[in-house]
Design a protein around this motif. Sequence first.
Motif, PDB file in Angstrom:
ATOM      1  N   HIS A   1      11.436  12.364   1.910  1.00  0.00           N
ATOM      2  CA  HIS A   1      11.153  12.124   3.313  1.00  0.00           C
ATOM      3  C   HIS A   1      10.059  11.060   3.382  1.00  0.00           C
ATOM      4  CE1 HIS A   1      10.766  13.424   7.524  1.00  0.00           C
ATOM      5  NE2 HIS A   1       9.496  13.110   7.351  1.00  0.00           N
ATOM      6  N   THR A   2      10.283  10.040   4.158  1.00  0.00           N
ATOM      7  CA  THR A   2       9.275   8.985   4.261  1.00  0.00           C
ATOM      8  C   THR A   2       8.894   8.770   5.713  1.00  0.00           C
ATOM      9  OG1 THR A   2      10.225   7.899   2.360  1.00  0.00           O
ATOM     10  CG2 THR A   2       8.749   6.614   3.681  1.00  0.00           C
ATOM     11  N   HIS A   3       7.624   8.611   5.920  1.00  0.00           N
ATOM     12  CA  HIS A   3       7.124   8.411   7.272  1.00  0.00           C
ATOM     13  C   HIS A   3       6.261   7.152   7.281  1.00  0.00           C
ATOM     14  CE1 HIS A   3       5.921  10.466  11.148  1.00  0.00           C
ATOM     15  NE2 HIS A   3       5.327   9.298  11.159  1.00  0.00           N
ATOM     16  N   ILE A   4       6.560   6.254   8.190  1.00  0.00           N
ATOM     17  CA  ILE A   4       5.742   5.046   8.314  1.00  0.00           C
ATOM     18  C   ILE A   4       4.880   5.189   9.555  1.00  0.00           C
ATOM     19  CG2 ILE A   4       5.780   2.530   8.444  1.00  0.00           C
ATOM     20  CD1 ILE A   4       7.344   3.322   6.099  1.00  0.00           C
ATOM     21  N   SER A   5       3.619   4.813   9.435  1.00  0.00           N
ATOM     22  CA  SER A   5       2.763   4.828  10.619  1.00  0.00           C
ATOM     23  C   SER A   5       1.910   3.566  10.600  1.00  0.00           C
ATOM     24  CB  SER A   5       1.894   6.078  10.624  1.00  0.00           C
ATOM     25  OG  SER A   5       1.285   6.240   9.379  1.00  0.00           O
ATOM     26  N   ALA A   6       1.418   3.185  11.759  1.00  0.00           N
ATOM     27  CA  ALA A   6       0.612   1.967  11.832  1.00  0.00           C
ATOM     28  C   ALA A   6      -0.554   2.201  12.767  1.00  0.00           C
ATOM     29  CB  ALA A   6       1.458   0.806  12.344  1.00  0.00           C
ATOM     30  N   GLN A   7      -1.705   1.659  12.408  1.00  0.00           N
ATOM     31  CA  GLN A   7      -2.833   1.684  13.332  1.00  0.00           C
ATOM     32  C   GLN A   7      -3.651   0.421  13.169  1.00  0.00           C
ATOM     33  OE1 GLN A   7      -4.600   5.193  11.014  1.00  0.00           O
ATOM     34  NE2 GLN A   7      -6.308   4.358  12.151  1.00  0.00           N
ATOM     35  N   VAL A   8      -4.484   0.161  14.141  1.00  0.00           N
ATOM     36  CA  VAL A   8      -5.270  -1.077  14.109  1.00  0.00           C
ATOM     37  C   VAL A   8      -6.595  -0.802  13.425  1.00  0.00           C
ATOM     38  CG1 VAL A   8      -6.338  -2.842  15.519  1.00  0.00           C
ATOM     39  CG2 VAL A   8      -4.180  -1.860  16.221  1.00  0.00           C
ATOM     40  N   THR A   9      -6.899  -1.616  12.398  1.00  0.00           N
ATOM     41  CA  THR A   9      -8.190  -1.466  11.715  1.00  0.00           C
ATOM     42  C   THR A   9      -8.769  -2.848  11.418  1.00  0.00           C
ATOM     43  OG1 THR A   9      -6.986  -1.396   9.647  1.00  0.00           O
ATOM     44  CG2 THR A   9      -7.786   0.708  10.492  1.00  0.00           C
ATOM     45  N   ALA A  10      -9.931  -2.850  10.774  1.00  0.00           N
ATOM     46  CA  ALA A  10     -10.527  -4.105  10.326  1.00  0.00           C
ATOM     47  C   ALA A  10      -9.925  -4.463   8.982  1.00  0.00           C
ATOM     48  CB  ALA A  10     -12.032  -3.946  10.203  1.00  0.00           C
ATOM     49  N   PRO A  11      -9.675  -5.762   8.709  1.00  0.00           N
ATOM     50  CA  PRO A  11      -9.087  -6.144   7.420  1.00  0.00           C
ATOM     51  C   PRO A  11     -10.115  -6.086   6.297  1.00  0.00           C
ATOM     52  CG  PRO A  11      -9.558  -8.085   8.699  1.00  0.00           C
ATOM     53  CD  PRO A  11      -9.893  -6.912   9.573  1.00  0.00           C
ATOM     54  N   LEU A  12      -9.630  -6.206   5.075  1.00  0.00           N
ATOM     55  CA  LEU A  12     -10.531  -6.305   3.938  1.00  0.00           C
ATOM     56  C   LEU A  12     -11.290  -7.625   4.032  1.00  0.00           C
ATOM     57  CD1 LEU A  12      -8.125  -5.199   1.085  1.00  0.00           C
ATOM     58  CD2 LEU A  12      -9.892  -3.844   2.169  1.00  0.00           C
TER      59      LEU A  12
ATOM     60  N   GLU B   1     -12.199  -9.710   1.819  1.00  0.00           N
ATOM     61  CA  GLU B   1     -11.714 -10.823   1.002  1.00  0.00           C
ATOM     62  C   GLU B   1     -10.368 -11.353   1.494  1.00  0.00           C
ATOM     63  OE1 GLU B   1     -12.437  -7.796  -0.194  1.00  0.00           O
ATOM     64  OE2 GLU B   1     -10.907  -7.062  -1.604  1.00  0.00           O
ATOM     65  N   LYS B   2      -9.682 -10.589   2.351  1.00  0.00           N
ATOM     66  CA  LYS B   2      -8.407 -11.067   2.883  1.00  0.00           C
ATOM     67  C   LYS B   2      -8.402 -10.925   4.405  1.00  0.00           C
ATOM     68  CE  LYS B   2      -5.503 -10.028  -1.081  1.00  0.00           C
ATOM     69  NZ  LYS B   2      -4.580  -9.016  -1.620  1.00  0.00           N
ATOM     70  N   PRO B   3      -9.097 -11.796   5.105  1.00  0.00           N
ATOM     71  CA  PRO B   3      -9.245 -11.631   6.547  1.00  0.00           C
ATOM     72  C   PRO B   3      -7.964 -11.859   7.337  1.00  0.00           C
ATOM     73  CG  PRO B   3     -10.256 -13.663   5.839  1.00  0.00           C
ATOM     74  CD  PRO B   3      -9.837 -12.950   4.601  1.00  0.00           C
ATOM     75  N   PHE B   4      -6.970 -12.519   6.736  1.00  0.00           N
ATOM     76  CA  PHE B   4      -5.751 -12.831   7.486  1.00  0.00           C
ATOM     77  C   PHE B   4      -4.603 -11.874   7.184  1.00  0.00           C
ATOM     78  CE2 PHE B   4      -7.940 -16.857   6.720  1.00  0.00           C
ATOM     79  CZ  PHE B   4      -8.264 -17.164   8.032  1.00  0.00           C
ATOM     80  N   ASP B   5      -4.848 -10.922   6.305  1.00  0.00           N
ATOM     81  CA  ASP B   5      -3.768 -10.057   5.867  1.00  0.00           C
ATOM     82  C   ASP B   5      -3.907  -8.654   6.435  1.00  0.00           C
ATOM     83  OD1 ASP B   5      -2.682 -12.054   4.484  1.00  0.00           O
ATOM     84  OD2 ASP B   5      -2.927 -11.193   2.481  1.00  0.00           O
ATOM     85  N   GLY B   6      -2.808  -8.123   6.899  1.00  0.00           N
ATOM     86  CA  GLY B   6      -2.790  -6.723   7.296  1.00  0.00           C
ATOM     87  C   GLY B   6      -2.807  -5.835   6.070  1.00  0.00           C
ATOM     88  N   LEU B   7      -2.945  -4.546   6.290  1.00  0.00           N
ATOM     89  CA  LEU B   7      -2.988  -3.629   5.158  1.00  0.00           C
ATOM     90  C   LEU B   7      -1.668  -2.893   5.052  1.00  0.00           C
ATOM     91  CD1 LEU B   7      -6.461  -2.062   5.848  1.00  0.00           C
ATOM     92  CD2 LEU B   7      -5.927  -4.003   4.420  1.00  0.00           C
ATOM     93  N   PHE B   8      -1.264  -2.644   3.828  1.00  0.00           N
ATOM     94  CA  PHE B   8      -0.051  -1.858   3.606  1.00  0.00           C
ATOM     95  C   PHE B   8      -0.336  -0.911   2.457  1.00  0.00           C
ATOM     96  CE2 PHE B   8       4.373  -1.806   1.589  1.00  0.00           C
ATOM     97  CZ  PHE B   8       4.747  -0.701   2.340  1.00  0.00           C
ATOM     98  N   THR B   9      -0.292   0.366   2.716  1.00  0.00           N
ATOM     99  CA  THR B   9      -0.554   1.316   1.644  1.00  0.00           C
ATOM    100  C   THR B   9       0.646   2.241   1.478  1.00  0.00           C
ATOM    101  OG1 THR B   9      -1.722   2.614   3.290  1.00  0.00           O
ATOM    102  CG2 THR B   9      -3.058   1.448   1.697  1.00  0.00           C
TER     103      THR B   9
END
Lengths: 303, 254
Positions: free
Chosen positions: A57-68, A70-78
Amino acid sequence: MPRETAPSLNEKLFFQKALEENLRIDGRAFDQFRALELEFGDEYGVADVRLGKTRIHTHISAQVTAPLPEKPFDGLFTLTTELSPMASPAFEVSRPTPTELLLSRLLEKTIRRSQALDTESLCLLAGQKVWAVRADVHVLSHDGNLVDAASIAVIAALQHFRRPDVSVEGESVVVFGLEEREPVPLSMLHFPLCVTFSFYDLGGGAGEEEGEMRVLIDATSSEEMLRDGGCTVGMNRHGEVCQIAKLGGVPVDAVVLLNCIAVAGQKVREISDFVKGRLESDRKKRDKGGWMEELRAENDRVS
Amino acid sequence: MPLDTSSYSLALLRLDGRRWNELRRLTAQISTQASADGSSYLEMGNTKVICTVSGPSEQKAAGSDRGERDKAGVRVEISVAGFSGVERKRRGRNDKRINEMATTISSAFQTNLFTNLFPHSTITLSLHLLSSDGSVLAALLNASTLALIDAGIPMKDYICACTAGSTSSYSSNDESADPLLDLNAQEELELPFLTVATLGGSDSVSVLVMETKVQVGRLEGMLAVGVDGCKQVREVLDEVVRERGSRILEGTKL
């Protein structure tokens, strides 16, 4: 620490004898997957994959946070994987087993490192606000071949997921609820999937060159326990290999490995088509009255 | 991208002046630690590794993480020195990448050693990465082979490893891409590469790890160059072992 019950000597011999006669215990061909089933939840980004008795079972979720920083233009994916005692009595809470380590590493390499999800498209305000997309992989039942099933589940869920629409004006970001505006899909660059091969050396150990090799696809957990070595290939339908992991085990001739990679490419194409079909039918089911096209806020990708 | 290897096509020389099929300087010593049952020190270019083997020793009751009782288990511990890379980075105990390498090495030697000769026992490999400049997994595997030979544990053949890459980055779809042998850290950062370990001089691949995206057509060339490189590595390792052996015969131990 509970351990999976090792197969008995009788089981081992029976299995080996069957392999010598080119048979598998469950009667499948060597390069045949078990029955693959894929269902989507009512929510966006929930996928339930069944591969024989393996269920993920896989669940994807998204929320707004501050980026890392060292990578200010990249979203996060974990990607987080969880093997609970529900899946198999051999798993314990808060004690990572090698199975779990390999599962999370292989998914990470196949999907995250190969840039399947375009993380730059998740940026809202450079250096301040980005989307953090999280994929939770729950193994509900373990009957072998977790990696392949999990990769299908994550890729299908990512394609199914819709994130809330946003509008950026100057420094302020407004996130619209699902009722206010039609949510938008994630931007995916390619769709990598894994195919795992199990190697069985029928040479009887001592035989040097004469050792006959059997290669199985989609091993069940008892087949996995008896195997002499395995190899996981991550590929997409365009014939790009994203990762190969033959982590030790019995030595296999290089030609056999290249052959495996060719087979993997073919399997990946079949599974991709299956996932695509299911996504399409799910989209039709949701599209009541045919308004989806009108409500869509995104622009078509010009390529 | 931190640097650009596009100059390769001009002179067909890589950043460090090697041609496509050249290994870096590979030197090794054997029996470097007196206290261990077996030990080795290996340099592949600027990648430096120490390996010590202890065992086969009695299996500890609690730590019997390897199941089978009629065989010896192979335990691998990898420690990465803080000063090994360019950045001084603290790595936790459960760094997944390091753990994955440890499982790989353990699984590779589990099938290569005659573990059935040592029931109820454990062979512990402890690997220290002193300096890392690419081909880390390959260097660890090679050092382990040497240390296990020094410890006198019977094995089928040497496990020899090296890396192979391809000059084309993923985006450029040029046909003229050359495969490369034995990448250093700079090349690993921007080129697709794989680590391959073979059993002795044969074509049997024991370990094959690739973590970068590459076109399937490139793979055959990369694998062929990698397997060929492993044969070169085997020559070097064999030389080290033989030299050590002849010294013992002469009676001038060490």
